[in-house]
Design a protein around this motif. Sequence first.
Motif, PDB file in Angstrom:
ATOM      1  N   LEU A   1       1.600  -5.555 -17.205  1.00  0.00           N
ATOM      2  CA  LEU A   1       1.215  -4.184 -17.000  1.00  0.00           C
ATOM      3  C   LEU A   1       1.549  -3.936 -15.850  1.00  0.00           C
ATOM      4  CD1 LEU A   1      -0.585  -1.517 -17.167  1.00  0.00           C
ATOM      5  CD2 LEU A   1      -2.551  -2.910 -16.556  1.00  0.00           C
ATOM      6  N   SER A   2       2.350  -2.826 -15.528  1.00  0.00           N
ATOM      7  CA  SER A   2       3.173  -2.344 -14.282  1.00  0.00           C
ATOM      8  C   SER A   2       2.742  -0.862 -13.834  1.00  0.00           C
ATOM      9  CB  SER A   2       4.743  -2.252 -14.400  1.00  0.00           C
ATOM     10  OG  SER A   2       5.375  -1.962 -13.459  1.00  0.00           O
ATOM     11  N   VAL A   3       2.378  -0.558 -12.544  1.00  0.00           N
ATOM     12  CA  VAL A   3       2.036   0.434 -12.083  1.00  0.00           C
ATOM     13  C   VAL A   3       2.824   0.772 -10.820  1.00  0.00           C
ATOM     14  CG1 VAL A   3      -0.056  -0.252 -10.975  1.00  0.00           C
ATOM     15  CG2 VAL A   3       0.161   2.203 -11.777  1.00  0.00           C
ATOM     16  N   ASP A   4       3.191   1.913 -10.594  1.00  0.00           N
ATOM     17  CA  ASP A   4       3.351   2.591  -9.204  1.00  0.00           C
ATOM     18  C   ASP A   4       2.731   3.510  -8.819  1.00  0.00           C
ATOM     19  OD1 ASP A   4       5.052   3.036  -6.832  1.00  0.00           O
ATOM     20  OD2 ASP A   4       6.747   3.717  -7.956  1.00  0.00           O
ATOM     21  N   TYR A   5       1.945   3.383  -7.952  1.00  0.00           N
ATOM     22  CA  TYR A   5       0.777   4.204  -7.181  1.00  0.00           C
ATOM     23  C   TYR A   5       0.925   4.139  -5.702  1.00  0.00           C
ATOM     24  CZ  TYR A   5      -3.494   6.420  -5.779  1.00  0.00           C
ATOM     25  OH  TYR A   5      -4.443   7.377  -5.082  1.00  0.00           O
ATOM     26  N   ALA A   6       0.875   5.338  -5.267  1.00  0.00           N
ATOM     27  CA  ALA A   6       0.961   5.674  -3.716  1.00  0.00           C
ATOM     28  C   ALA A   6       0.111   6.861  -3.370  1.00  0.00           C
ATOM     29  CB  ALA A   6       2.527   5.564  -3.052  1.00  0.00           C
ATOM     30  N   GLN A   7      -0.477   6.683  -2.178  1.00  0.00           N
ATOM     31  CA  GLN A   7      -1.218   7.971  -1.568  1.00  0.00           C
ATOM     32  C   GLN A   7      -1.245   8.073   0.004  1.00  0.00           C
ATOM     33  OE1 GLN A   7      -5.345   7.807  -2.980  1.00  0.00           O
ATOM     34  NE2 GLN A   7      -5.976   6.640  -0.711  1.00  0.00           N
ATOM     35  N   GLY A   8      -0.992   9.099   0.660  1.00  0.00           N
ATOM     36  CA  GLY A   8      -1.235   9.137   2.019  1.00  0.00           C
ATOM     37  C   GLY A   8       0.142   8.567   2.653  1.00  0.00           C
ATOM     38  N   GLU A   9       0.208   9.000   4.208  1.00  0.00           N
ATOM     39  CA  GLU A   9       1.300   8.645   5.034  1.00  0.00           C
ATOM     40  C   GLU A   9       1.200   7.720   5.965  1.00  0.00           C
ATOM     41  OE1 GLU A   9       4.327   8.923   3.861  1.00  0.00           O
ATOM     42  OE2 GLU A   9       4.015  10.001   2.093  1.00  0.00           O
ATOM     43  N   GLY A  10       1.999   6.908   6.877  1.00  0.00           N
ATOM     44  CA  GLY A  10       1.515   6.415   8.071  1.00  0.00           C
ATOM     45  C   GLY A  10       0.360   5.449   7.870  1.00  0.00           C
ATOM     46  N   ARG A  11      -0.568   5.553   8.939  1.00  0.00           N
ATOM     47  CA  ARG A  11      -1.712   4.727   9.083  1.00  0.00           C
ATOM     48  C   ARG A  11      -2.396   4.784   7.926  1.00  0.00           C
ATOM     49  NH1 ARG A  11      -2.059   2.636  14.166  1.00  0.00           N
ATOM     50  NH2 ARG A  11      -0.883   3.775  15.742  1.00  0.00           N
ATOM     51  N   ARG A  12      -2.603   6.042   7.063  1.00  0.00           N
ATOM     52  CA  ARG A  12      -3.267   6.170   5.778  1.00  0.00           C
ATOM     53  C   ARG A  12      -2.550   5.865   4.490  1.00  0.00           C
ATOM     54  NH1 ARG A  12      -7.411  10.426   6.966  1.00  0.00           N
ATOM     55  NH2 ARG A  12      -7.361  10.333   4.843  1.00  0.00           N
ATOM     56  N   ARG A  13      -1.380   5.324   4.656  1.00  0.00           N
ATOM     57  CA  ARG A  13      -0.502   4.762   3.415  1.00  0.00           C
ATOM     58  C   ARG A  13      -1.437   3.805   2.724  1.00  0.00           C
ATOM     59  NH1 ARG A  13       3.536   7.045   0.068  1.00  0.00           N
ATOM     60  NH2 ARG A  13       4.905   5.415  -0.815  1.00  0.00           N
ATOM     61  N   TYR A  14      -1.433   3.985   1.269  1.00  0.00           N
ATOM     62  CA  TYR A  14      -1.778   2.837   0.260  1.00  0.00           C
ATOM     63  C   TYR A  14      -0.742   2.890  -0.696  1.00  0.00           C
ATOM     64  CZ  TYR A  14      -4.567   0.067  -2.759  1.00  0.00           C
ATOM     65  OH  TYR A  14      -5.134  -0.965  -3.763  1.00  0.00           O
ATOM     66  N   GLU A  15      -0.403   1.840  -1.083  1.00  0.00           N
ATOM     67  CA  GLU A  15       0.610   1.763  -2.323  1.00  0.00           C
ATOM     68  C   GLU A  15       0.350   0.402  -3.025  1.00  0.00           C
ATOM     69  OE1 GLU A  15       5.420   1.633  -2.985  1.00  0.00           O
ATOM     70  OE2 GLU A  15       4.697   1.782  -1.014  1.00  0.00           O
ATOM     71  N   PHE A  16       0.289   0.502  -4.378  1.00  0.00           N
ATOM     72  CA  PHE A  16       0.196  -0.547  -5.150  1.00  0.00           C
ATOM     73  C   PHE A  16       1.261  -0.410  -6.213  1.00  0.00           C
ATOM     74  CE2 PHE A  16      -1.566  -2.894  -8.907  1.00  0.00           C
ATOM     75  CZ  PHE A  16      -1.929  -4.056  -8.100  1.00  0.00           C
ATOM     76  N   ASP A  17       2.412  -1.003  -5.768  1.00  0.00           N
ATOM     77  CA  ASP A  17       3.639  -0.888  -6.722  1.00  0.00           C
ATOM     78  C   ASP A  17       3.971  -2.476  -7.241  1.00  0.00           C
ATOM     79  OD1 ASP A  17       6.144  -0.723  -8.102  1.00  0.00           O
ATOM     80  OD2 ASP A  17       7.204  -0.372  -6.237  1.00  0.00           O
ATOM     81  N   MET A  18       3.201  -2.790  -8.407  1.00  0.00           N
ATOM     82  CA  MET A  18       2.892  -4.118  -8.827  1.00  0.00           C
ATOM     83  C   MET A  18       3.230  -4.310 -10.438  1.00  0.00           C
ATOM     84  SD  MET A  18       2.193  -7.047  -7.182  1.00  0.00           S
ATOM     85  CE  MET A  18       1.011  -6.300  -5.537  1.00  0.00           C
TER      86      MET A  18
END
Length: 297
Positions: free
Chosen positions: A267-284
Amino acid sequence: MHQLARRLSGALAIWTVVAASGSAALAADVPTTPPFIEALPMPPSWSFRFVPYGWLIGMDGTQTVRGRSVKVDASFIDIVEKSDTLVALMGTVEARRGPFALYGDVVWTKIGVEGGNVRSRSPAPGVTGTFGTSLALDIEMAIVEIGAAYEVARSGALAFDILGGARYWYQEADVSFDIAGAVDIGDLQLAGARAFARSGSVDWLDPVIGARMRYAVAPGHELFLRGDIGGFGVGSDFSWQAVGGYGFEFATYQGITFAGVVGYRALSVDYAQGEGRRRYEFDMLQHGPILGISARF
């Protein structure tokens, strides 16, 4: 007197012939056997299947928390050997009536990855500083799938379904590292010489479409293969899943048929939200063997 007797005998003979003819005609009108009535087919009833299972998850990708990114490359064995946190609860259920089916799947897990399987990456734009050499990732995650499937084709032992639904993701991730050199710790939590980037609660919902193939190798033995894609920018940018396995019945008790299930899931997903210090990413990419027991009734 004799003439009257002869007349009565003639009338009796005529009546006997008429009665016999009428009885024969009536017998011909009434069928000797009832006509055949074709029974209407009974509508198919619902059947249910519940499969508690274990998914031995390995992880390969990038996790970003508060703009700090780490590269994760850990098999299930690595996670077991180097993690002090490994908890999971997983199961799937399906209700089928004829060609139509409803399904649901739940995965909840809490994983910790440490050591050489986690490496630092460049921070997001606007975030300064460097990680230390010791890194760790702890992630609590729930994945819930719901949807419907419909059998569109069948040829002998082979059946083909199309499916559609949604996949819900919930995550809380912590990245920790040793403080080394000049590090911007304004938005981090400190514990001794260790800094923590905590994501808080993050969730999103992906639409999903896919297909499934089922092949009955023998009575009570089935091969299955499922694939789906989702996200499309609605929740994540994109996600995909592939599951293949083999089910084999081994017991029946009080109308419940039990089967073993072995396979592999990716199962693969590429999710991201926010920028800079608020950046959350799960590309896994999460992948590994699955082992379970199916109960069908």
